[in-house]
Design a protein around this motif. Structure first.
Motif, mmCIF file in Angstrom:
data_model
loop_
_atom_site.group_PDB
_atom_site.id
_atom_site.type_symbol
_atom_site.label_atom_id
_atom_site.label_comp_id
_atom_site.label_asym_id
_atom_site.label_seq_id
_atom_site.Cartn_x
_atom_site.Cartn_y
_atom_site.Cartn_z
ATOM 1 N N UNK A 49 0.836 -1.209 0.000
ATOM 2 C CA UNK A 49 0.000 0.000 0.000
ATOM 3 C C UNK A 49 0.867 1.253 0.000
ATOM 4 N N UNK A 50 0.419 2.289 -0.711
ATOM 5 C CA UNK A 50 1.198 3.531 -0.781
ATOM 6 C C UNK A 50 1.425 4.124 0.605
ATOM 7 N N UNK A 51 2.643 4.536 0.834
ATOM 8 C CA UNK A 51 3.002 5.181 2.099
ATOM 9 C C UNK A 51 3.935 6.332 1.791
ATOM 10 N N UNK A 52 3.860 7.386 2.600
ATOM 11 C CA UNK A 52 4.756 8.507 2.352
ATOM 12 C C UNK A 52 6.210 8.067 2.507
ATOM 13 N N UNK A 53 7.057 8.610 1.690
ATOM 14 C CA UNK A 53 8.458 8.220 1.748
ATOM 15 C C UNK A 53 9.374 9.397 1.505
ATOM 16 N N UNK A 54 10.447 9.102 0.803
ATOM 17 C CA UNK A 54 11.474 10.089 0.523
ATOM 18 C C UNK A 54 10.913 11.303 -0.205
ATOM 19 N N UNK A 55 9.990 11.067 -1.115
ATOM 20 C CA UNK A 55 9.475 12.189 -1.905
ATOM 21 C C UNK A 55 8.701 13.180 -1.052
ATOM 22 N N UNK A 56 8.074 12.714 0.024
ATOM 23 C CA UNK A 56 7.383 13.651 0.910
ATOM 24 C C UNK A 56 8.395 14.606 1.533
ATOM 25 N N UNK A 57 9.518 14.053 1.962
ATOM 26 C CA UNK A 57 10.572 14.895 2.546
ATOM 27 C C UNK A 57 11.193 15.803 1.493
ATOM 28 N N UNK A 58 11.343 15.270 0.288
ATOM 29 C CA UNK A 58 11.899 16.076 -0.793
ATOM 30 C C UNK A 58 10.970 17.238 -1.139
ATOM 31 N N UNK A 59 9.660 16.980 -1.167
ATOM 32 C CA UNK A 59 8.690 18.048 -1.421
ATOM 33 C C UNK A 59 8.754 19.136 -0.361
ATOM 34 N N UNK A 60 8.871 18.727 0.903
ATOM 35 C CA UNK A 60 8.989 19.699 2.000
ATOM 36 C C UNK A 60 10.305 20.474 1.875
ATOM 37 N N UNK A 61 11.379 19.769 1.526
ATOM 38 C CA UNK A 61 12.675 20.442 1.365
ATOM 39 C C UNK A 61 12.618 21.483 0.249
ATOM 40 N N UNK A 62 11.977 21.133 -0.857
ATOM 41 C CA UNK A 62 11.859 22.086 -1.959
ATOM 42 C C UNK A 62 11.026 23.295 -1.542
ATOM 43 N N UNK A 63 9.977 23.061 -0.766
ATOM 44 C CA UNK A 63 9.160 24.175 -0.281
ATOM 45 C C UNK A 63 9.974 25.100 0.610
ATOM 46 N N UNK A 64 10.781 24.517 1.487
ATOM 47 C CA UNK A 64 11.628 25.323 2.378
ATOM 48 C C UNK A 64 12.662 26.115 1.580
ATOM 49 N N UNK A 65 13.268 25.472 0.592
ATOM 50 C CA UNK A 65 14.249 26.163 -0.247
ATOM 51 C C UNK A 65 13.585 27.301 -1.006
ATOM 52 N N UNK A 66 12.388 27.075 -1.521
ATOM 53 C CA UNK A 66 11.657 28.139 -2.226
ATOM 54 C C UNK A 66 11.383 29.308 -1.280
ATOM 55 N N UNK A 67 11.009 29.009 -0.054
ATOM 56 C CA UNK A 67 10.788 30.064 0.939
ATOM 57 C C UNK A 67 12.056 30.852 1.209
ATOM 58 N N UNK A 68 13.193 30.159 1.315
ATOM 59 C CA UNK A 68 14.474 30.847 1.523
ATOM 60 C C UNK A 68 14.808 31.776 0.359
ATOM 61 N N UNK A 69 14.529 31.319 -0.861
ATOM 62 C CA UNK A 69 14.800 32.156 -2.032
ATOM 63 C C UNK A 69 13.933 33.411 -2.006
ATOM 64 N N UNK A 70 12.671 33.273 -1.617
ATOM 65 C CA UNK A 70 11.774 34.437 -1.532
ATOM 66 C C UNK A 70 12.287 35.421 -0.477
ATOM 67 N N UNK A 71 12.679 34.917 0.687
ATOM 68 C CA UNK A 71 13.190 35.789 1.750
ATOM 69 C C UNK A 71 14.456 36.503 1.291
ATOM 70 N N UNK A 72 15.369 35.758 0.682
ATOM 71 C CA UNK A 72 16.612 36.351 0.183
ATOM 72 C C UNK A 72 16.324 37.383 -0.895
ATOM 73 N N UNK A 73 15.385 37.075 -1.793
ATOM 74 C CA UNK A 73 15.039 38.009 -2.873
ATOM 75 C C UNK A 73 14.463 39.301 -2.312
ATOM 76 N N UNK A 74 13.563 39.187 -1.337
ATOM 77 C CA UNK A 74 12.942 40.386 -0.754
ATOM 78 C C UNK A 74 13.973 41.240 -0.024
ATOM 79 N N UNK A 75 14.854 40.584 0.732
ATOM 80 C CA UNK A 75 15.886 41.337 1.463
ATOM 81 C C UNK A 75 16.832 42.037 0.495
#
Length: 121
Positions: A49-75
């Motif tokens: 049965x499908x279970x969350x795995x590495x890709x769930x963490x990768x998706x969260x990591x990409x979201x965090x990196x995108x947030x960092x880019x937005x913060x850096x861009x605004x600053x």
């Protein structure tokens, strides 16, 4: 002329925002496509049965990196705006290298993910 400098600053800011949106979208696509593939494998009886795995963490990591880019861009945008208004603009190698490091991190995450999923288990 200050208008051209401010418009160039805004174009640069928008380019950083597009980069952040792309990183965020890519993480989302990886996660959702992986869920779809796991569901197909499960329905075909190839996997459990499908279970969350590495890709769930990768998706969260990409979201965090995108947030960092937005913060850096605004600053960076605000700092450049102030410097243009004061007539003391100094390019920032630190901001550029930080963006390059963030994009390198995204690249490494994608390569690791692809190597892990492409190799037979």
């Amino acid at each position: 002329m200050h208008i051209r400098e401010h418009l160039a600053n805004e174009r640069t800011f928008l380019a950083w925002i597009r980069t952040a949106v792309t990183i965020l979208a890519f993480g989302f696509v990886i996660e959702k496509f992986s869920v779809y593939l796991r569901l197909l494998e499960w329905q075909a009886g190839v996997a459990s049965a499908p279970a969350p795995g590495t890709t769930a963490y990768l998706g969260v990591a990409f979201s965090a990196v995108a947030g960092l880019v937005v913060i850096l861009a605004a600053a960076r945008y605000q700092q450049t705006r102030r410097q243009i208004d004061q007539g003391i603009y100094r390019p920032s190698l630190t901001a550029d290298m930080l963006l390059a490091a963030i994009l390198l991190l995204v690249t490494v995450l994608v390569v690791v993910y692809l190597l892990r999923t492409a190799l037979p288990r």
